[in-house]
Design an enzyme around this catalytic site. Structure first.
Site, PDB file in Angstrom:
ATOM      1  N   ASP A  57      63.584  46.689  30.273  1.00  0.00           N
ATOM      2  CA  ASP A  57      62.881  47.772  29.596  1.00  0.00           C
ATOM      3  C   ASP A  57      62.627  47.333  28.151  1.00  0.00           C
ATOM      4  O   ASP A  57      63.038  46.254  27.712  1.00  0.00           O
ATOM      5  CB  ASP A  57      63.703  49.069  29.670  1.00  0.00           C
ATOM      6  CG  ASP A  57      62.845  50.308  29.420  1.00  0.00           C
ATOM      7  OD1 ASP A  57      61.716  50.163  28.917  1.00  0.00           O
ATOM      8  OD2 ASP A  57      63.302  51.433  29.712  1.00  0.00           O
TER       9      ASP A  57
HETATM   10  C1  BGC Z   1      60.828  53.384  28.559  1.00  0.00           C
HETATM   11  C2  BGC Z   1      60.126  52.874  29.787  1.00  0.00           C
HETATM   12  C3  BGC Z   1      58.702  52.517  29.456  1.00  0.00           C
HETATM   13  C4  BGC Z   1      58.708  51.502  28.336  1.00  0.00           C
HETATM   14  C5  BGC Z   1      57.306  51.043  27.951  1.00  0.00           C
HETATM   15  C6  BGC Z   1      60.686  52.441  27.397  1.00  0.00           C
HETATM   16  O1  BGC Z   1      61.210  52.975  26.233  1.00  0.00           O
HETATM   17  O2  BGC Z   1      62.194  53.590  28.854  1.00  0.00           O
HETATM   18  O3  BGC Z   1      60.159  53.836  30.793  1.00  0.00           O
HETATM   19  O4  BGC Z   1      58.061  52.010  30.593  1.00  0.00           O
HETATM   20  O5  BGC Z   1      59.326  52.073  27.201  1.00  0.00           O
HETATM   21  O6  BGC Z   1      56.579  52.028  27.349  1.00  0.00           O
END
Ligand code: BGC
Length: 749
Positions: free
Chosen positions: A302
């Site tokens: 992530d």
């Molecule tokens: C979130 C993800 C997301 C990613 C990209 C993260 O902070 O937990 O779910 O896909 O950001 O935006």
């Protein structure tokens, strides 16, 4: 054979893009013999696709490509970078093969330039363009929690396909969705993105959403693996403690089902599970995900998760964090700059092997081949707007839950002459989709006032008072006007909601009440003693016990979005009948959280005796149970029966129940089947949803619904994660919610 080149990289964080140019010497590696690689890939079945011929061809293509890549080019494929400025520098990084994947680029012209840059790179490896294309690109669908509330997987699939179709038309080819985290904690703002508390409903929706994104032209990502929805105290990013048996029984089913439906990517959760951050958790990524769930795609970290391993206290520096993540089974570094900055040194120092990098690159390339990225194809065309709007409206119609309807207050009857619509949200075109990436072309949205005015009978008058300065109901304005307007009406319809921007990521709350200004107006309106309909918009269950006691009817509308006000008007006036059902239990108060219907029994089941498992100040039951949702008609359940008294451990059992529409209008009902194992080697939940069917019934009509209960679905897991199927009695319940009283039983042999 060594070549020297210069690497320039741009650094952005999620919220702002900062320009960081780092210059570094990159070394080209020795070529890895192609045949050895092919053998290596074929010996790693975890990274090849399902059909053996395609598997072999893809493996050969991947091996051939890997064989001609330099180390920086390989590491580039593991690098996922956010769109930032200046584009020219990022284009150069793509051309040089140092960036193999981009995210958050939505402008088709810029995407085209990146593609061109990739085509000019030495290996011509196409880029993955990732985006959080969840429920909104342009036309805003209600959020996924509402898709789950439809209990209609084909509708969730259509919604995902439509969002993907709009997104893919820009050149984006990868979505960071579906989010399929099970959560029993409405304090956690991200329950809006998932399917709620139940493993079975979650698994059905996970598969549907995966199919939808795939068929809409995007590579789906099952996220956040795993336990992200179980963060302690409902705090986003917080650690979770999950017994292994519960991990398998409760949290894994949606992932298993998304993978089976073809999700080739998984995103690791940001949090720690049982003390080890998922981003560095080899047990979870290799043993559970790849070995037990048979996942064969790539795992992306992530956002900056590799860097955040330092915050977790797992690594003192980014180099160690990167090594730990790669060795645990992370293949892509999202905006962490750990892989791009440190893997080469880690390799040179002998702390990782080239095979570790090759395996991750092979997984990424395999997904790119399988997704057809290497084949020339015309850019997809967005689905027609009218079609997408129709799906958005249907999802809204079928997801809005009628929580209560005393005295048949809804639908608005012909005898009602004057209706007072109260709440600034009711005359606003704000559609709760502020984060839609295509904001600039925000589609036209009808307000509830306009939609309702168009649906009322000629003799009915619609009054309106905003009561608040803004649709987000932050400040009171004209309370007395709202009260006097309501006093002139035969029926009050009040639209309230969770504060805007209070759902989603980084939106954990300890207080789930309506805002104080909304409560204040509500109390004044209810004191008028007139029939009162409450429409609640929110991305999560709110604590509305007080308002529930004082309203005649409540429509829980989630975030109804672009087409939602029209759907609401149809429901209010009875053009359609509600059929949404709750995918989460609604707590009476925050003190009851975490809450779910499928809890284990206790040694002292709650009753009026103090020394039982109860609260002194609140019942243990929810305000509204999982699966609950009324219709404008009524349904009767009878004759729940098994066709055979026993079920073999490898077989399945037919279970029938007769459902009759006992009201005077047509309606849809979600027929739900629950089980309980009263005696087993470990305590089993009081109820577990095993199947459901949404059916349409005309007045007076009876349908027999048949469920096919597989013995395998009765398995549960031991402390090591091993499935066990134990013989013994199985209680069966069928009905309109998780509290269905109608029961029978069958014996598992
Ligand atoms: C979130 C993800 C997301 C990613 C990209 C993260 O902070 O937990 O779910 O896909 O950001 O935006």
């Amino acid at each position: 054979m060594h070549t020297l080149s210069t690497c320039h990289l741009m650094r952005c964080n999620k919220f702002s893009c900062l320009r960081h140019t780092s210059t570094k010497t990159c070394k080209r590696t020795l070529w890895f013999p192609v045949l050895a690689l092919a053998a290596f890939l074929l010996a790693n079945p975890s990274i090849v696709a399902a059909d053996p011929d395609t598997d072999r061809q893809t493996s050969e293509r991947v091996a051939a490509l890997l064989g001609q890549m330099t180390l920086p080019e390989k590491i580039g494929q593991l690098n996922l970078v956010s769109q930032g400025e200046p584009v020219a520098e990022q284009l150069e990084a793509v051309r040089a093969g140092r960036v193999g994947n981009m995210m958050n680029v939505v402008d088709p012209a810029i995407i085209a330039r990146y593609r061109e840059a990739a085509a000019q790179s030495r290996n011509k490896i196409p880029l993955l363009f990732g985006l959080d294309a969840v429920d909104v690109f342009r036309i805003a669908m209600p959020p996924p929690i509402a898709w789950a509330a439809t209990w209609k997987p084909e509708l969730a699939e259509a919604a995902a396909r439509a969002v993907a179709g709009e997104t893919a038309a820009t050149g984006v080819n990868w979505t960071f969705a579906p989010m399929i985290d099970i959560s029993r904690d409405p304090r956690w703002g991200r329950v809006i993105e998932g399917a709620g508390e139940d493993p079975h409903l979650g698994a059905v929706m996970a598969a549907a959403r995966t199919r939808g994104y795939l068929s809409g032209g995007l590579v789906p990502t099952a996220k956040h693996y795993i336990g992200y929805g179980a963060g302690e105290a409902g705090r986003d990013y917080n650690g979770a403690l999950i017994p292994v048996s519960d991990l398998y029984d409760r949290y894994l089913p949606p992932f298993q089902s998304a993978i089976a439906a073809g999700a080739p990517a998984v995103m690791a959760a940001l949090n720690a599970v049982n003390g080890v951050p998922v981003t560095a958790n080899r047990y979870l990524l290799e043993t559970v995900l790849r070995r037990d769930l048979g996942f064969r795609g790539f795992v992306t970290a992530d956002y900056n998760a590799i860097g955040e391993l330092k915050n977790h206290g797992l690594a003192a520096d980014l180099a160690t964090a990167s090594r730990l993540a790669l060795k645990a089974g992370i293949d892509l570094d999202m905006e962490g700059y750990g892989f791009s900055g440190h893997l080469e040194d880690e390799l040179n120092a002998g702390r990782i092997k080239l095979a570790d990098i090759d395996l991750a690159v092979a997984r990424v390339l395999t997904v790119k081949f399988n997704a057809g990225l290497f084949e020339p194809k015309a850019s997809p065309v967005a689905p027609p707007e009218a079609e997408t709007r129709a799906i958005a409206r249907q999802v809204a119609r079928e997801s809005i839950v009628l929580l209560k309807n005393d005295n048949a207050t809804l639908p608005i009857s012909a005898s009602i002459k004057t209706i007072a619509l109260i709440g600034a949200a009711a005359k606003s075109e704000y559609d709760e989709s502020w984060y839609g990436p295509a904001m600039l072309t925000k589609p036209a949205t009808k307000s509830l006032y306009d939609a309702l005015a168009g649906h009322l009978r000629p003799h009915q008058t619609l009054l309106y008072a905003p009561a608040f300065t803004d649709p987000c109901a932050k400040t009171l304005a004209g309370a007395s006007e709202a009260i006097s307007t309501a006093a002139r009406a035969d029926l009050i319809v009040m639209m309230v909601g969770e504060d805007c921007e209070f759902s989603g990521e980084g939106a954990s709350r300890t207080n789930l009440d309506l805002s104080l200004p909304q409560q204040e107006i509500f109390d004044n309106l209810s004191a008028l003693g007139k029939p009162l309909v409450l429409i609640v918009t929110a991305g999560r269950p709110l604590t509305i016990a007080r308002q529930s006691a004082k309203s005649d009817s409540i429509l829980y509308a989630w975030l109804p979005r672009t087409e939602g006000r029209i759907a609401l008007a149809e429901l209010l006036t009875g053009e359609t009948s509600p059929s949404g059902k709750l995918p989460m239990s609604f707590p009476r108060s925050v003190g009851q959280i975490p809450i779910s219907y499928n809890v284990l029994p206790t040694s002292r089941p709650p009753n009026e005796n103090r020394f039982t498992s109860r609260y002194l100040d609140e019942p243990v039951t929810p305000l509204y149970p999982f699966g609950h949702g009324l219709s404008y008609t009524t349904f009767d359940y009878a004759n729940l029966r098994t066709l055979s008294p026993t079920l073999s451990s490898t077989g399945s059992a037919a279970i029938d129940v007769d459902v009759t529409n006992t009201g005077s209008r047509s309606g849809d009902e979600v027929v739900q089947l629950y089980i309980r194992r009263p005696v087993a080697s470990r305590s089993r939940p009081l109820r577990e949803l095993k199947d459901f069917r949404k059916i349409h019934l005309h007045p007076g009509e009876t349908k027999t619904v048949r469920f096919d209960l597989k013995a395998s679905s009765l398995a549960f897991h031991d402390d090591t994660g091993k499935p066990v199927i134990e013989p013994g009695p199985v209680e069966l319940f069928a009905g309109t919610s998780s509290t269905a009283p109608l029961s029978t039983s069958i014996t598992l042999e």
